[in-house]
Motif scaffolding. Structure first.
Motif, mmCIF file in Angstrom:
data_model
loop_
_atom_site.group_PDB
_atom_site.id
_atom_site.type_symbol
_atom_site.label_atom_id
_atom_site.label_comp_id
_atom_site.label_asym_id
_atom_site.label_seq_id
_atom_site.Cartn_x
_atom_site.Cartn_y
_atom_site.Cartn_z
ATOM 1 N N GLN A 100 -9.539 2.046 -7.275
ATOM 2 C CA GLN A 100 -9.649 1.110 -8.381
ATOM 3 C C GLN A 100 -8.531 0.077 -8.339
ATOM 4 O OE1 GLN A 100 -9.907 4.321 -11.521
ATOM 5 N NE2 GLN A 100 -11.269 2.794 -12.465
ATOM 6 N N THR A 101 -8.903 -1.168 -8.627
ATOM 7 C CA THR A 101 -7.907 -2.219 -8.839
ATOM 8 C C THR A 101 -7.869 -2.661 -10.285
ATOM 9 O OG1 THR A 101 -9.517 -3.926 -8.236
ATOM 10 C CG2 THR A 101 -8.114 -3.053 -6.480
ATOM 11 N N ASP A 127 2.728 -5.316 8.480
ATOM 12 C CA ASP A 127 1.335 -5.714 8.323
ATOM 13 C C ASP A 127 1.088 -6.067 6.865
ATOM 14 O OD1 ASP A 127 -1.628 -5.212 7.712
ATOM 15 O OD2 ASP A 127 -1.595 -5.149 9.899
ATOM 16 N N PHE A 128 0.700 -7.306 6.599
ATOM 17 C CA PHE A 128 0.532 -7.770 5.227
ATOM 18 C C PHE A 128 -0.553 -6.976 4.504
ATOM 19 C CE2 PHE A 128 -1.242 -11.148 2.255
ATOM 20 C CZ PHE A 128 -0.244 -10.974 1.309
ATOM 21 N N VAL A 129 -1.642 -6.662 5.201
ATOM 22 C CA VAL A 129 -2.730 -5.902 4.572
ATOM 23 C C VAL A 129 -2.259 -4.497 4.224
ATOM 24 C CG1 VAL A 129 -5.035 -4.953 4.922
ATOM 25 C CG2 VAL A 129 -4.514 -7.278 5.678
ATOM 26 N N ASP A 130 -1.561 -3.837 5.158
ATOM 27 C CA ASP A 130 -1.072 -2.483 4.894
ATOM 28 C C ASP A 130 -0.052 -2.473 3.769
ATOM 29 O OD1 ASP A 130 -2.682 -1.493 6.868
ATOM 30 O OD2 ASP A 130 -1.111 -1.412 8.400
ATOM 31 N N TRP A 131 0.734 -3.539 3.653
ATOM 32 C CA TRP A 131 1.720 -3.594 2.573
ATOM 33 C C TRP A 131 1.059 -3.896 1.226
ATOM 34 C CZ3 TRP A 131 2.971 -7.439 -0.899
ATOM 35 C CH2 TRP A 131 4.103 -7.222 -1.675
ATOM 36 N N LEU A 132 0.071 -4.806 1.237
ATOM 37 C CA LEU A 132 -0.486 -5.296 -0.016
ATOM 38 C C LEU A 132 -1.455 -4.306 -0.657
ATOM 39 C CD1 LEU A 132 -0.755 -7.600 -2.048
ATOM 40 C CD2 LEU A 132 -2.486 -8.632 -0.555
ATOM 41 N N ALA A 133 -2.278 -3.646 0.142
ATOM 42 C CA ALA A 133 -3.322 -2.785 -0.423
ATOM 43 C C ALA A 133 -2.770 -1.747 -1.397
ATOM 44 C CB ALA A 133 -4.112 -2.137 0.708
ATOM 45 N N PRO A 134 -1.693 -1.010 -1.069
ATOM 46 C CA PRO A 134 -1.190 -0.031 -2.050
ATOM 47 C C PRO A 134 -0.679 -0.675 -3.337
ATOM 48 C CG PRO A 134 -0.337 0.434 0.150
ATOM 49 C CD PRO A 134 -0.984 -0.915 0.211
ATOM 50 N N GLN A 135 -0.242 -1.945 -3.269
ATOM 51 C CA GLN A 135 0.243 -2.598 -4.472
ATOM 52 C C GLN A 135 -0.879 -2.857 -5.483
ATOM 53 O OE1 GLN A 135 3.613 -3.085 -4.348
ATOM 54 N NE2 GLN A 135 3.532 -2.311 -2.248
ATOM 55 N N LEU A 136 -2.117 -2.890 -5.000
ATOM 56 C CA LEU A 136 -3.245 -3.242 -5.857
ATOM 57 C C LEU A 136 -3.958 -2.032 -6.416
ATOM 58 C CD1 LEU A 136 -4.773 -6.030 -3.578
ATOM 59 C CD2 LEU A 136 -2.991 -6.247 -5.315
ATOM 60 N N SER A 137 -3.648 -0.876 -5.906
ATOM 61 C CA SER A 137 -4.367 0.328 -6.286
ATOM 62 C C SER A 137 -3.859 0.879 -7.608
ATOM 63 C CB SER A 137 -4.223 1.387 -5.196
ATOM 64 O OG SER A 137 -4.818 2.591 -5.573
ATOM 65 N N LEU A 138 -4.792 1.369 -8.426
ATOM 66 C CA LEU A 138 -4.402 2.095 -9.627
ATOM 67 C C LEU A 138 -4.074 3.520 -9.231
ATOM 68 C CD1 LEU A 138 -6.998 0.953 -12.322
ATOM 69 C CD2 LEU A 138 -4.694 0.090 -11.921
ATOM 70 N N ALA A 139 -2.820 3.910 -9.355
ATOM 71 C CA ALA A 139 -2.435 5.253 -8.945
ATOM 72 C C ALA A 139 -3.105 6.283 -9.840
ATOM 73 C CB ALA A 139 -0.917 5.398 -9.050
ATOM 74 N N PRO A 140 -3.619 7.358 -9.254
ATOM 75 C CA PRO A 140 -4.257 8.379 -10.091
ATOM 76 C C PRO A 140 -3.265 9.032 -11.030
ATOM 77 C CG PRO A 140 -3.951 9.187 -7.853
ATOM 78 C CD PRO A 140 -3.600 7.726 -7.845
ATOM 79 N N ILE A 141 -3.715 9.341 -12.228
ATOM 80 C CA ILE A 141 -2.868 9.982 -13.220
ATOM 81 C C ILE A 141 -2.862 11.477 -12.977
ATOM 82 C CG2 ILE A 141 -2.521 10.400 -15.691
ATOM 83 C CD1 ILE A 141 -3.915 7.764 -16.222
#
Length: 462
Positions: free
Chosen positions: A155-156, A446-460
């Protein structure tokens, strides 16, 4: 009779003086005429070049005739002799192995002998299609915490309904890579995503999605401000930009491990001052634009810009004697050579050589000059005298501002395609994502590898 002879002698002397005066006047006019012809020829060549430039859109990328390398001096294509050859490395993994037997002749079906295997590694793209996940999360009410919900790393956002069909973090990161780092326009980014990945969306939808990506990574952009302000040397430059119209400027503040882009409606010194901060302790490397002069920090002015000014003065028709300009040319070459040699020199020896260059520089600044080209260069360098040799005092400062100019180059190319940004919101998205992408590239991340985790909603955690 004697009176007539004296009168004739005086007349002859007057006429001889007149002849000498006319001869001198004639020589002066011939010299002036020759200079004017040379100037006319130069101006005619400039006019012809401008006409050719305006007649063909690609003309600005062509090298000027006087700057072209003669055919006999051009180097051969490829690497220099002695360099190791290059071939593609073996893949790190093998997904499948295929063997094609040869039991008989494929033409006549006869028997074969002396069979020898030929091994190849073929890298091919499979047909790509997005992995679609129908994700169900739950909302509930906790007696102690109130409203709660479950989340998933794909989820984003938690939007539903009409906004329930969304791109995942990696798909958004790829779109940001294409548009903000590689400079692909919005519409072509949508075409690439559709053709290669099977992801369909509109340019407007992509623009809004990237706005949300920028919002989520704004803290990373704010961190770049702190990194730049803590640097020992910062390289700055600016170029015109477009935000729904002209009058905007793209600024770059860069160092070896970080780049910060700013798009502002001003080319004033307050932009640089605000970016670097009041207590910036590093050295600012820039060109000779006067907006940088009011900053109180240590400064170094780009040597390449000085060398270009010297070359232009050497080409002036009113400056035929070039010895003074040649001394400045060699002085700046010596500065660059000393800067490169510093890591291998003892500090005392380096300080001694630096003092010799300073004395040489001071002699040239104090030397009386009469030629217009000499005076123009001297006045330019007198104005920048405190900042001419800054790179010899700060090891992190390079002699030229090439680092800042190279950081602007991708943006300038993208500007030719998209003309900048349409809205202030769009320019904010561009400066955030372009800065982060450039910084990742500088650090070999890698910009994609760095950016993707920044956009993810971390599971609670349950």
């Amino acid at each position: 009779m004697a009176y007539d002879e004296r009168q004739a002698a005086r007349e002859i002397a007057r006429l001889l003086d007149e002849v000498r005066r006319l001869q001198a006047e004639n020589e002066r006019l011939q010299t002036e005429n020759r200079q004017l012809r040379e100037q006319l020829d130069r101006l005619q060549k400039q006019v012809a070049e401008l006409e050719r430039t305006s007649a063909r859109q690609a003309a600005p990328f062509r090298r000027e005739e006087q700057k072209k390398i003669p055919a006999g001096e051009k180097k051969r294509p490829g690497r220099k002799p002695g360099h190791r050859g290059f071939c593609r490395a073996l893949p790190e993994h093998i997904d499948r192995e295929v063997e094609v037997p040869l039991d008989c002749c494929p033409r006549c079906q006869g028997a074969v002998s002396d069979r020898v295997p030929l091994v190849q590694w073929i890298e091919e793209l499979p047909p790509l299609r997005p992995v679609v996940t129908r994700l169900t999360t739950w909302e509930a009410t906790c007696s102690r915490c109130g409203a709660v919900r479950s989340t998933h790393p794909l989820q984003t956002s938690t939007a539903g309904g009409a906004a329930g069909v969304q791109l995942g973090p990696r798909a958004l990161a790829v779109a940001a890579l294409l548009n903000k780092e590689l400079g692909v326009t919005m519409r072509k980014t949508c075409r690439v995503l559709a053709k290669l990945l099977g992801i369909r969306l509109t340019p407007g939808g992509l623009s809004q999605a990237l706005d949300r990506v920028a919002d989520k990574t704004a803290t990373g952009y704010d961190g770049l401000w702190k990194t730049i302000r803590a640097s020992d040397a910062v390289y700055a430059d600016e170029t015109s930009w477009w935000v729904g119209g002209p009058g905007w400027w793209l600024w770059t503040f860069t160092m070896p491990t970080a780049t910060l882009y700013r798009v502002e409606d001003s080319r004033g010194s307050h932009v640089a001052q605000e970016t670097l901060g009041e207590d910036f302790a590093g050295m600012l490397v820039s060109d000779c634009l006067n907006v940088y002069d009011s900053l109180a920090c240590r400064k170094h002015k780009c040597i390449a810009h000085h060398q270009r000014a010297i070359a232009q003065a050497r080409d002036r028709p009113d400056t035929p004697e070039r010895s003074y300009l040649q001394q400045w040319k060699w002085l700046f070459k010596t500065v660059t050579a000393l800067w490169k040699a510093r890591p291998k020199m003892a500090e005392t020896a380096f300080a001694l050589e630096r003092a010799r260059i300073e004395a040489w520089c001071q002699r040239l600044l104090d030397e009386p000059v009469t030629q217009p080209g000499d005076a123009a260069v001297q006045n330019r360098l007198l104005k920048q005298w405190p900042h001419l040799l800054g790179c010899l005092y700060e090891p992190a400062a390079e002699p030229t501002n090439n680092r800042a100019e190279r950081s602007l180059r991708p943006a300038v190319i993208a500007r030719k395609l998209s003309c900048g940004n349409r809205t202030v919101r769009g320019k904010r998205t561009w400066e955030i994502l372009a800065s982060l992408a450039a910084t990742c590239r500088q650090n070999a991340d890698d910009f994609v590898d760095w950016l993707a985790p920044q956009l993810s909603l971390a599971p609670i955690a349950g």
